[in-house]
Structures are given as structure tokens and as C-alpha cells.
Enzyme design. Sequence first.
Site, short mmCIF file in Angstrom:
data_model
loop_
_atom_site.label_atom_id
_atom_site.label_comp_id
_atom_site.label_asym_id
_atom_site.label_seq_id
_atom_site.Cartn_x
_atom_site.Cartn_y
_atom_site.Cartn_z
N ASP A 191 0.88 -1.23 0.16
CA ASP A 191 0.06 0.05 -0.13
C ASP A 191 0.76 1.25 0.09
O ASP A 191 2.10 1.13 -0.22
CB ASP A 191 -0.77 -0.22 1.06
CG ASP A 191 -0.39 0.15 2.57
OD1 ASP A 191 0.88 0.63 2.51
OD2 ASP A 191 -1.00 0.10 3.62
N CYS B 271 2.99 -3.51 4.04
CA CYS B 271 2.24 -2.22 4.28
C CYS B 271 2.95 -1.63 5.56
O CYS B 271 4.18 -1.92 5.78
CB CYS B 271 0.70 -2.68 4.44
SG CYS B 271 0.42 -3.81 6.07
N THR C 46 2.31 -2.15 8.84
CA THR C 46 2.67 -3.06 9.89
C THR C 46 3.17 -4.36 9.16
O THR C 46 3.59 -5.43 9.86
CB THR C 46 1.79 -3.16 10.76
OG1 THR C 46 0.58 -3.55 10.05
CG2 THR C 46 1.38 -1.85 11.44
N HIS D 107 9.18 -24.71 7.75
CA HIS D 107 8.14 -25.24 8.43
C HIS D 107 6.84 -25.17 7.73
O HIS D 107 5.69 -25.97 8.01
CB HIS D 107 7.95 -25.03 9.98
CG HIS D 107 9.24 -25.39 10.62
ND1 HIS D 107 9.44 -25.64 12.09
CD2 HIS D 107 10.44 -26.06 10.23
CE1 HIS D 107 10.40 -26.00 12.37
NE2 HIS D 107 11.04 -26.47 11.35
N HIS E 18 6.39 -31.82 8.51
CA HIS E 18 5.80 -30.32 8.16
C HIS E 18 4.89 -30.36 7.20
O HIS E 18 3.90 -29.92 7.12
CB HIS E 18 7.07 -29.36 7.82
CG HIS E 18 8.10 -29.27 8.74
ND1 HIS E 18 7.94 -29.09 10.31
CD2 HIS E 18 9.52 -29.63 9.02
CE1 HIS E 18 9.01 -29.11 10.89
NE2 HIS E 18 10.04 -29.40 9.83
C1 RB5 Z 1 -2.24 2.57 6.54
O1 RB5 Z 1 -2.25 3.63 7.15
C2 RB5 Z 1 -1.74 1.41 7.53
O2 RB5 Z 1 -3.20 0.99 8.27
C3 RB5 Z 1 -1.39 0.01 6.74
O3 RB5 Z 1 -0.35 0.48 5.89
C4 RB5 Z 1 -1.13 -1.23 7.37
O4 RB5 Z 1 -0.34 -0.78 8.60
C5 RB5 Z 1 -2.33 -1.95 7.84
O5 RB5 Z 1 -2.24 -2.94 8.37
#
Ligand code: RB5
Length: 150
Positions: free
Chosen positions: A13, A70, A72, A103, A138
Amino acid sequence: MRGCIMRVVLSSDHAAIGLRQAVAAHVAERGHVVEDIGPITTESTHYPDHGAAAARKVAAGEADLGIVLCGTGQGIMMAANKVRGVRCGVCSDTFSAAMIREHNDANMLALGARVIGEGLALDIVDAFLTTGFGGGRHAVRVDMIKALES
Ligand code: RB5
């Protein structure tokens, strides 16, 4: 997997465009065939769309492995895992990246651009790309995961 040339699809993203482009260049430098499906603008976008787009390519056999990013890594991983046949894990360390291949026979890796820096991300990518599935006990467990999809 070590030594094999693979087709690797990437998407992210808006939160991870810079890291995605660095990962794409790194994977290409390693000799793999990279398909970077964007996006290319930093305009706010929706990680489920991008996670699903890369995951569908892996599930369809158009790519051997996928890497999605993204902020996180969590949201895009959740979206990718909704596509049948995809096993995607978020990694912030190299050990986990090797283990999800060995695994869990993961076919996708998720990274969080707001969690880890570029150097660690590239090491994680290397661990993911150079580790093969261990099979044996596995495989029994991965088959159990696959059975959950039917
Ligand atoms: C975008 O602001 C953020 O929510 C996205 O990049 C991600 O971290 C979502 O899991």
C-alpha cells in the site's frame, strides 16, 4: 530453493512504496524475475486490494512467491491469507522468515515498513528466498492447513 531462479510478485500500500521498491531491486539483483504490481503513487490506498492482487498471482501459479508490504505488514498479510492456496506470514526477523518457508511452506512474506528498516528487510527477504520447505512432518501439518480451506 537456494540457487533457483524464481518469479516473485510484489505489492504494497502507500505506506510501503519506498521499501517495496528497494526490495524489488534487491530481489532482481539476486537474479530472480520480479513482477512489481505497484502502486507507484503515494496517494492513500487500500492494503486489502494490493494484498489480494499479489496473492491471486501466487495462487494462480503466475508467481512462485509473493512479497507484500504495508505499514505493519499485518493488514496486507491478513488480506493475502484470504486467497485460497496462500500461506503468508509477517516477519520482523530472519529466523522467522526461514522458518515460515521450512516449516510452513509459506508462499508469501509480509513486511512492515513502519516496523523494520531497509537493511533488516533485505536480510529477511534473503532468508525467505533461500530457504526451502522441509517436508516430512511439516508436510503433514501444512496439509492440515490446506484441509481447513475445503
Ligand atoms: C495505513 O495507514 C496502514 O493502516 C497500513 O499500511 C497497514 O499498517 C495496515 O495493516
